[in-house]
Design a protein around this motif. Sequence first.
Motif, short mmCIF file in Angstrom:
data_model
loop_
_atom_site.label_atom_id
_atom_site.label_comp_id
_atom_site.label_asym_id
_atom_site.label_seq_id
_atom_site.Cartn_x
_atom_site.Cartn_y
_atom_site.Cartn_z
N PRO A 44 -12.57 6.03 5.39
CA PRO A 44 -11.88 4.92 6.54
C PRO A 44 -12.43 3.69 5.62
O PRO A 44 -13.41 3.73 5.75
CB PRO A 44 -11.39 5.42 8.07
N VAL A 45 -10.64 2.28 5.68
CA VAL A 45 -11.40 1.14 5.06
C VAL A 45 -10.76 0.19 6.17
O VAL A 45 -10.02 0.60 6.69
CB VAL A 45 -10.09 0.85 4.64
N ARG A 295 -4.61 5.75 -5.22
CA ARG A 295 -5.18 5.43 -4.32
C ARG A 295 -6.05 4.51 -4.02
O ARG A 295 -6.79 3.92 -2.94
CB ARG A 295 -5.51 7.13 -3.27
N GLY A 296 -6.49 3.62 -4.62
CA GLY A 296 -7.83 3.53 -4.78
C GLY A 296 -7.61 1.57 -4.62
O GLY A 296 -8.65 1.17 -3.35
N GLU A 298 -6.63 1.38 -1.15
CA GLU A 298 -6.68 1.03 0.08
C GLU A 298 -8.20 1.60 0.66
O GLU A 298 -8.90 1.57 1.16
CB GLU A 298 -6.10 2.82 0.46
N GLY A 299 -9.05 1.57 -1.05
CA GLY A 299 -10.34 0.92 -0.33
C GLY A 299 -11.04 2.31 -0.97
O GLY A 299 -12.27 3.22 -0.32
N VAL A 300 -10.10 3.88 -1.15
CA VAL A 300 -10.28 4.99 -1.66
C VAL A 300 -11.42 5.64 -2.61
O VAL A 300 -11.69 4.46 -3.85
CB VAL A 300 -9.83 5.81 -1.60
N THR A 301 -13.12 5.76 -2.38
CA THR A 301 -13.69 6.36 -3.38
C THR A 301 -13.20 7.82 -3.21
O THR A 301 -12.69 8.50 -3.30
CB THR A 301 -15.25 6.10 -3.13
N GLY A 302 -14.18 8.01 -5.16
CA GLY A 302 -13.54 9.35 -6.08
C GLY A 302 -12.32 9.91 -6.07
O GLY A 302 -12.13 10.98 -6.65
N THR A 303 -11.27 8.79 -6.50
CA THR A 303 -10.43 8.68 -7.00
C THR A 303 -10.64 9.46 -8.60
O THR A 303 -9.52 9.55 -9.44
CB THR A 303 -9.22 7.62 -7.60
N TYR A 472 3.08 5.30 -3.36
CA TYR A 472 1.76 4.40 -4.06
C TYR A 472 1.95 3.64 -5.03
O TYR A 472 3.29 3.93 -5.80
CB TYR A 472 0.38 5.22 -5.17
N PRO A 473 0.91 2.47 -5.02
CA PRO A 473 1.71 1.82 -6.02
C PRO A 473 2.04 1.89 -7.87
O PRO A 473 0.95 2.56 -8.13
CB PRO A 473 0.54 0.26 -6.36
#
Length: 499
Positions: A44-45, A295-296, A298-303, A472-473
Amino acid sequence: MLPVSINMAFQTSGFPVCKFIACFLLALLAAADGRDKGFRRFSPVEDTKQKAVAQEQWFTQKLDHFNGADSREWKQRYFVNEAFYRPGGPVFLMIGGEGPANPAWMQSGTWLTYAEKLGALCLMLEHRFYGASHPTDDLSTANLRFLSSRQALADLAHFRTVTAAARGLTNRKWVAFGGSYPGSLAAWFRLKYPHLVHASVSTSAPVHATVNFPEYLEVVWRSLASENAECPLLVKEASDTLLQRLNDPTTYGNITKDFNLCSKLQIQTEMDAAYFLETLAGSFMDVVQYNEDNRGFEGVTGTNITIKVLCGVMADASLGEPYARYAAVARLMMDTFSVKCLDASYSTYLRDMTNTSWVGPAAGGGRQWVYQTCTEFGFYQSTDSPNQPFTGFPLEYHVKQCADFYNISAEQLAEAVAQTNEYYGAYDIRSSRIVFPNGSIDPWHALGITQDIAPALPAVFIKGTAHCANMYPARSEDLPQLALAREHIFSLLHQWLKQ
């Protein structure tokens, strides 16, 4: 979305952090240490700057919309973005799902591009029992009876009615947006409250509830094979080899080392073995579901971990036999998410999932979402099909979790799923002005609408894309068909808002 049983259970500093299945904002890749029964996601972010810009606010909501004698209320979190609103414009309502509502979606995303063009006011309502929206004192099974899609839809209806009156928006046209489980809610909001919502964009929505969902892993097979025909075969060989070794306790020490487990592997019950096998399979399941999604923001890692990356590891003969390559994938995932070891203990999972505190390790969404799967949806991604690459976590393993966590029997689960389809119509939705985008790589499309139901209920099936990709953007490397899909959805909204 959508959705199931725990997946990657990592241990960082003493608290297990588990990834589960899920999409978009719904929880927006929120973190919950135990949930997965439905939609895999990452961590989560919480961005305080974004909250400030997005105007975090609170709405007084009813606890039980279906009991007039119950007057209890609680505070539900929502966000507002007025940057694009022009007087007379529509109202866009983004629906939250099985995790914290991420204010990043109030700053970026395709729906905001549409809002800017159409002069829309943008609102996002967090789902009850997730994020900071706590209707009850704890997450006891008795309190979770107030957690359901029907209560969530009634929340949306009440929020829409009161907000429209307070802001002078009663005569404006409202459009609902959602991805994954919230995508289903978006469709069902239009279906059940057509006088309140004018149109809906129902992205990657699993509208058909089912107890057993082996088709999820069948799509995983096909998605891996689309990168390399040998990839799913190598995964299957590795998974089969691991299952054989689990039957020999003398191998447990080596397995513990190979997969960097937090404690020596102990297989005392079938649930122990199934949990371990599903945890490892979760790496592939997660990556396939979100393959190359943007998804980057959103602050998501692992993309950066994609199907191509995983299949590259599985094809690397220098690492040894397929079993060793499978272990290398697990270590790669741990390195990517900066976790020191893999917690593969079902007993730990059981302990966490039965903790009813709001500060418990599964309170980020795990305990809540698994409850919803046990009482409404099922969505259990079992290995019961021969046409998939994994082994060892059959339907019985998933169903037993409902009994272990909430004392819900298999018969009660089956009846609940049947009632869900009867109430919403499953694939046979009868409504209008709902568009259903889905991606061919996304396993959840198997439970979604991928062909037009009617002219006013069109499907947008996007080849080569994964879960919620159209939300997503936009970016330059997007597939041409993804860009065209976004344009087509906008043209539908533009047309529908004139009606």
